[in-house]
Design an enzyme around this catalytic site. Structure first.
Site, PDB file in Angstrom:
ATOM      1  N   THR A 102       0.872  -1.178   0.000  1.00  0.00           N
ATOM      2  CA  THR A 102       0.000   0.000   0.000  1.00  0.00           C
ATOM      3  C   THR A 102       0.908   1.227   0.000  1.00  0.00           C
ATOM      4  OG1 THR A 102      -1.666  -1.180   1.278  1.00  0.00           O
ATOM      5  CG2 THR A 102      -1.834   1.223   1.220  1.00  0.00           C
ATOM      6  N   LYS A 177      -8.028   1.724  -3.137  1.00  0.00           N
ATOM      7  CA  LYS A 177      -7.755   1.307  -1.744  1.00  0.00           C
ATOM      8  C   LYS A 177      -7.844   2.499  -0.788  1.00  0.00           C
ATOM      9  CE  LYS A 177      -5.093  -0.765   1.621  1.00  0.00           C
ATOM     10  NZ  LYS A 177      -5.165  -2.004   2.289  1.00  0.00           N
ATOM     11  N   LYS A 252      -1.693   5.224   8.458  1.00  0.00           N
ATOM     12  CA  LYS A 252      -0.857   5.267   7.241  1.00  0.00           C
ATOM     13  C   LYS A 252      -1.724   5.469   5.991  1.00  0.00           C
ATOM     14  CE  LYS A 252       1.609   2.310   4.052  1.00  0.00           C
ATOM     15  NZ  LYS A 252       2.196   1.022   3.702  1.00  0.00           N
TER      16      LYS A 252
HETATM   17  P1  NAD Z   1       5.771  -6.142   7.474  1.00  0.00           P
HETATM   18  O1  NAD Z   1       6.589  -5.060   8.070  1.00  0.00           O
HETATM   19  O2  NAD Z   1       5.325  -7.299   8.309  1.00  0.00           O
HETATM   20  O3  NAD Z   1       6.550  -6.757   6.210  1.00  0.00           O
HETATM   21  C1  NAD Z   1       7.351  -6.023   5.338  1.00  0.00           C
HETATM   22  C2  NAD Z   1       8.606  -6.830   5.063  1.00  0.00           C
HETATM   23  O4  NAD Z   1       9.408  -6.146   4.112  1.00  0.00           O
HETATM   24  C3  NAD Z   1       9.464  -7.047   6.329  1.00  0.00           C
HETATM   25  O5  NAD Z   1       9.627  -8.411   6.583  1.00  0.00           O
HETATM   26  C4  NAD Z   1      10.778  -6.362   5.949  1.00  0.00           C
HETATM   27  O6  NAD Z   1      11.923  -7.006   6.493  1.00  0.00           O
HETATM   28  C5  NAD Z   1      10.736  -6.457   4.430  1.00  0.00           C
HETATM   29  N1  NAD Z   1      11.683  -5.579   3.764  1.00  0.00           N
HETATM   30  C6  NAD Z   1      12.151  -4.375   4.161  1.00  0.00           C
HETATM   31  N2  NAD Z   1      13.053  -3.916   3.272  1.00  0.00           N
HETATM   32  C7  NAD Z   1      13.140  -4.852   2.296  1.00  0.00           C
HETATM   33  C8  NAD Z   1      13.898  -4.973   1.094  1.00  0.00           C
HETATM   34  N3  NAD Z   1      14.759  -4.022   0.725  1.00  0.00           N
HETATM   35  N4  NAD Z   1      13.738  -6.086   0.346  1.00  0.00           N
HETATM   36  C9  NAD Z   1      12.879  -7.037   0.717  1.00  0.00           C
HETATM   37  N5  NAD Z   1      12.143  -6.998   1.825  1.00  0.00           N
HETATM   38  C10 NAD Z   1      12.262  -5.902   2.607  1.00  0.00           C
HETATM   39  O7  NAD Z   1       4.516  -5.410   6.795  1.00  0.00           O
HETATM   40  P2  NAD Z   1       3.147  -6.095   6.292  1.00  0.00           P
HETATM   41  O8  NAD Z   1       2.139  -6.041   7.371  1.00  0.00           O
HETATM   42  O9  NAD Z   1       3.474  -7.387   5.621  1.00  0.00           O
HETATM   43  O10 NAD Z   1       2.698  -5.022   5.193  1.00  0.00           O
HETATM   44  C11 NAD Z   1       3.249  -4.981   3.879  1.00  0.00           C
HETATM   45  C12 NAD Z   1       2.419  -4.023   3.037  1.00  0.00           C
HETATM   46  O11 NAD Z   1       1.078  -4.473   2.998  1.00  0.00           O
HETATM   47  C13 NAD Z   1       2.375  -2.585   3.578  1.00  0.00           C
HETATM   48  O12 NAD Z   1       2.465  -1.688   2.486  1.00  0.00           O
HETATM   49  C14 NAD Z   1       1.021  -2.505   4.259  1.00  0.00           C
HETATM   50  O13 NAD Z   1       0.505  -1.196   4.286  1.00  0.00           O
HETATM   51  C15 NAD Z   1       0.197  -3.428   3.374  1.00  0.00           C
HETATM   52  N6  NAD Z   1      -0.982  -4.022   4.037  1.00  0.00           N
HETATM   53  C16 NAD Z   1      -0.864  -4.594   5.273  1.00  0.00           C
HETATM   54  C17 NAD Z   1      -1.999  -5.147   5.869  1.00  0.00           C
HETATM   55  C18 NAD Z   1      -1.907  -5.790   7.233  1.00  0.00           C
HETATM   56  O14 NAD Z   1      -2.960  -6.063   7.835  1.00  0.00           O
HETATM   57  N7  NAD Z   1      -0.716  -6.064   7.772  1.00  0.00           N
HETATM   58  C19 NAD Z   1      -3.234  -5.131   5.213  1.00  0.00           C
HETATM   59  C20 NAD Z   1      -3.311  -4.588   3.929  1.00  0.00           C
HETATM   60  C21 NAD Z   1      -2.167  -4.035   3.356  1.00  0.00           C
END
Ligand code: NAD
Length: 309
Positions: A102, A177, A252
């Site tokens: 997102t 979204k 966010k």
């Molecule tokens: P998260 O922090 O659990 O996961 C993100 C991952 O990206 C981490 O494991 C981190 O180590 C990794 N990362 C950081 N830098 C990196 C790089 N250079 N290369 C590869 N990986 C890297 O976050 P999440 O909850 O999985 O959310 C991910 C996305 O999904 C966000 O944009 C969030 O807004 C969106 N989202 C989350 C939810 C939710 O409920 N958690 C729901 C809808 C959308």
């Protein structure tokens, strides 16, 4: 695209981890990357091959999926601005780049453009449904993509998806979204204010629910994610606001919506107010709790009447 197709999955966190696992279960050959050792271990257990960098993960990929925390990281990873080999350029020609993070509409368009400029195809496909949906493979994908790429997208997203909605060209997925989540953020505050007002008028939660849920106040914030315990037994309010959609994520998404409102000159006064309310709450009682916990803040901050002043 055959079911044994090769997918690169960059970002194996709370969302990306289980999404990649569902692709493996469906028969895809998934090579992933995440800098966190814990995420790498979980991914390996799920059958993902873990590479040493995003570019290495993409070397043989037909589809390159990113699921990262923010737009800066997506752009850094795509273009190699963080000092690593760029993701764009590493995949074989003809690959389809799909960003599921997102992020701001403009960042999504810039990331896609970087891939398009290098001769690839590109799409944005943010999701709703949270970690529960990611694990169950029931996410809703909001897709911004060229018409010609939709069929392949539907095929590869299917193991992770409950619904795939084609919203328009690149950037349209992110736009859908943030517009949806702006409705959600505002309506949860409206429902919470109404319950607190009802409490002070001597109205039971159930009575207000019975009326509003079948009248013109009906909305998802009331009938699915009800911010008081009781009327909807599965809502986070029944379990101390644990699980659900975290307040920081709501803050966010509203921030992204306000960024888009500024850049388009759109009057979103309630959106701005909701953004301010959740951004403050995200730094206080909202950490680690579903965004419907905002009702506790509303209950706590009021209470003074004209007579009691
Ligand atoms: P998260 O922090 O659990 O996961 C993100 C991952 O990206 C981490 O494991 C981190 O180590 C990794 N990362 C950081 N830098 C990196 C790089 N250079 N290369 C590869 N990986 C890297 O976050 P999440 O909850 O999985 O959310 C991910 C996305 O999904 C966000 O944009 C969030 O807004 C969106 N989202 C989350 C939810 C939710 O409920 N958690 C729901 C809808 C959308």
């Amino acid at each position: 695209m055959s079911m044994s197709a090769k997918v690169a999955f960059i970002g194996l966190g709370n969302m990306g981890g289980p999404m990649a696992a569902n692709l493996v279960k469906a028969g895809y050959e998934v090579t992933g990357f995440d800098p966190m050792p814990e995420a790498q271990d979980k991914a390996r257990e799920a059958g993902v091959t873990v590479a040493g960098s995003p570019a290495e993960a993409a070397k043989e990929a037909e589809v390159v999926i990113t699921m990262l925390p923010n737009g800066k990281l997506v752009l850094d990873v795509y273009t190699g601005r963080d000092g690593q080999e760029p993701l764009v350029g590493a995949a074989p020609q003809g690959a389809l780049f799909v960003d599921c993070s997102t992020i701001a509409v403009q960042d999504a368009r810039d990331a896609a453009q970087a891939a398009l400029d290098a001769g690839y195809r590109a799409a944005d496909a943010p999701v709703s449904g949270g970690t529960v949906g990611a694990e169950a493979g029931t996410l809703t994908f909001m897709v911004g993509a060229a018409e010609g790429d939709i069929e392949q997208l539907r095929t590869v997203l299917e193991p992770m998806a409950g619904r795939v909605v084609h919203c328009g060209d690149v950037g349209a997925g992110q736009a859908a979204k943030i517009c949806n989540n702006m409705i959600l953020g505002i309506s949860m505050i409206a429902v919470s204010e109404a319950f607190v007002l009802g409490e002070r008028l001597g109205l039971t939660h159930q009575a207000l629910f019975d009326v509003a849920s079948t009248a013109s106040g009906q909305c998802w914030a009331l009938t699915t994610n009800c911010p008081v315990p009781g009327p909807v037994p599965t809502s986070p309010a029944n379990r101390g606001f644990t699980g659900g959609f975290g307040t920081p994520l709501m803050a966010k998404d509203l921030g992204l919506a306000m960024h888009a409102a500024d850049s388009t000159g759109t009057d979103t006064r309630l959106g701005q107010l909701a953004t301010d309310i959740y951004q403050q709450f995200a730094t206080e009682g909202g950490v680690g709790r579903d965004f419907s916990a905002i009702i506790e803040e509303i209950r706590a901050t009021g209470g003074e009447t004209e007579e009691s002043k």
